[in-house]
Design an enzyme around this catalytic site. Sequence first.
Site, mmCIF file in Angstrom:
data_model
loop_
_atom_site.group_PDB
_atom_site.id
_atom_site.type_symbol
_atom_site.label_atom_id
_atom_site.label_comp_id
_atom_site.label_asym_id
_atom_site.label_seq_id
_atom_site.Cartn_x
_atom_site.Cartn_y
_atom_site.Cartn_z
ATOM 1 N N ASP A 1 0.845 -1.199 0.000
ATOM 2 C CA ASP A 1 0.000 0.000 0.000
ATOM 3 C C ASP A 1 0.883 1.252 0.000
ATOM 4 O OD1 ASP A 1 -1.962 1.880 0.245
ATOM 5 O OD2 ASP A 1 -2.516 1.363 2.317
ATOM 6 N N LYS B 1 1.568 7.986 0.852
ATOM 7 C CA LYS B 1 1.985 7.965 2.244
ATOM 8 C C LYS B 1 3.315 8.681 2.401
ATOM 9 C CE LYS B 1 -0.207 3.569 3.511
ATOM 10 N NZ LYS B 1 -1.135 4.105 4.521
ATOM 11 N N ASP C 1 -5.647 6.385 -0.496
ATOM 12 C CA ASP C 1 -5.038 5.564 0.557
ATOM 13 C C ASP C 1 -6.103 4.818 1.367
ATOM 14 O OD1 ASP C 1 -3.050 4.464 2.048
ATOM 15 O OD2 ASP C 1 -2.581 6.268 3.210
ATOM 16 N N GLU D 1 -7.913 2.470 0.460
ATOM 17 C CA GLU D 1 -8.116 1.471 -0.610
ATOM 18 C C GLU D 1 -8.653 0.148 -0.072
ATOM 19 O OE1 GLU D 1 -5.412 1.745 0.993
ATOM 20 O OE2 GLU D 1 -4.843 -0.334 1.322
ATOM 21 N N ARG E 1 -10.978 -0.568 2.105
ATOM 22 C CA ARG E 1 -12.439 -0.653 2.132
ATOM 23 C C ARG E 1 -13.003 -0.862 0.734
ATOM 24 N NH1 ARG E 1 -12.566 5.082 5.013
ATOM 25 N NH2 ARG E 1 -10.577 4.210 5.682
#
Length: 503
Positions: free
Chosen positions: A270, A277, A347, A349, A351
């Site tokens: 991620d 991030k 970010d 992502e 869900r």
Amino acid sequence: MKIAVAEVNFNEIQAEVLVVGTFKHPENTSNWSEFVSFYGSSLDKWLKTGDVSTDRKKLTKLPTLQDGKLQRVIFVGLGDRKTLTQDDLRSIFGTVGKELIASKTTNVSIWLDSFTNEEIEIDDASYLAAEGISMGLYKVPNYKTSSNSTDVYLDNVELLTNSDNQEILAYFEVGQVYGESVNEARTLVNMPSNVLTATKMAEYAKELAETYDFEYEELGKAQMEELGMGAILAVNQGSTEEPRLIVMKYRANDDWNDVVGLVGKGVTYDTGGYSIKPKDGLVGMKGDMGGAAAVLGAMRIIGETQPNKNVMAVIASTDNMISGNAFKPDDVITSLSGKTIEILNTDAEGRLVLADAVTYAKQQGANYIVDVATLTGGVIIALGKDKTGALTNNETFFETFLEASVETGEFVWRLPLTESDKKRIRKSDVADLNNSPGRDGHMIFGGGFVGEFVDNTPWIHLDIAGTSDASSAHDLGPKGGTGAMVRSLATLIERMSLEDTEK
Ligand code: BES
Ligand code: ZN
Ligand code: ZN
């Protein structure tokens, strides 16, 4: 690992190491006087001076003076006999496992009777020894060119007991299955994302399915496009790696009803996507598939223990990358359910991939859903690194799960999900839902978003962003992947299966 049960006869021990539970008043342990005369009467003195500690969790290693095979005794401090709990004992056996691996022990004898009290019967002790030691033995696989050749494993375990309980061995074996399945999940979490891609995770799952005769299905990008899985596809859009939706079905009986769906977030890496991030937030994001690992670990236990309950595993796997093709904030996407989603944060992502996975699970007949995911940093702020956050729409179902988690010693804490939370998830000028309503109540919005796709199906959401990996070594294992929720998920299924049999 070979396991045997034998009567308590210290002179016959063939192992190199004997593990002895040492309560504060060890003389109340049956056969203690035999043990003292076998080991040497200095033991009484050392217990008094504290050279052999009875403090809970303290291990004292001492050599033996006899000429037999037995080289050493590990005295395991258990503290007050009245207050030792099953959780304590599991942790304590974890530290024993660590000690056994550190000392490269290959043959061990465990004096099981010395670990029992009113709370902990002999079969519990057997189970907890196996589970704790298996987890304690775990080592993070590494890629150092110099290592692995000297790895030592425990070959033989002998359980000493005078109890005539015939089930001791069976309990040990189940404990071992639980512990080793946790370790498998840990390894998946510890694998770097250049090694564990979505395709590789699917290969792992396929092998698992073949081993245990699960029905197996794997959807790639083309099939996802055909079905309209716009949410997982959006997350995958910036990647050169194919996504995978992995489906496994364990059929306990001929009717495909009363099915529990275990749904895992399998984001292999991620980056955050365009809502990128910060550099410190990126490190560790190889573990964003901890939910998938939990489901795979639980399925391994289910395959081994064959509970009387239909179970379906659905894992949504992709990485979340940036490229000229990647999805962006402001995009509007259409999920498998038909619901449209306004992207406010790429970010958020997890869900999204879960939305399609949950919908698919329902389409495939899931009557209960548990989703497991490293979903939000918010859960770490709220509960710390040692508690899994939960949401639910069904009290009874959650109650059963909570009992399972108490049994496994995995701390779960439920947060509320209210109508006003749901309102904020549904607030969008352009779509049915938005994927990021803001930072306050962060964990609730993450899980609540998944809940929008569940409707009335009894559902539990588990946010393991904090618990899926440990930032330092702990009693039951090293720093890194923990295998959080593997045991609780499997125990939930076991409990539901027992409830059915009792009906
Ligand atoms: N994978 C992260 C959550 C996470 C954070 C896991 C830290 C493990 C450790 C998730 O996809 C994420 O980025 N969540 C965001 C949500 C926010 C953008 C609404 C977060 O928690 O900051
Ligand atoms: Zn994210
Ligand atoms: Zn994530």
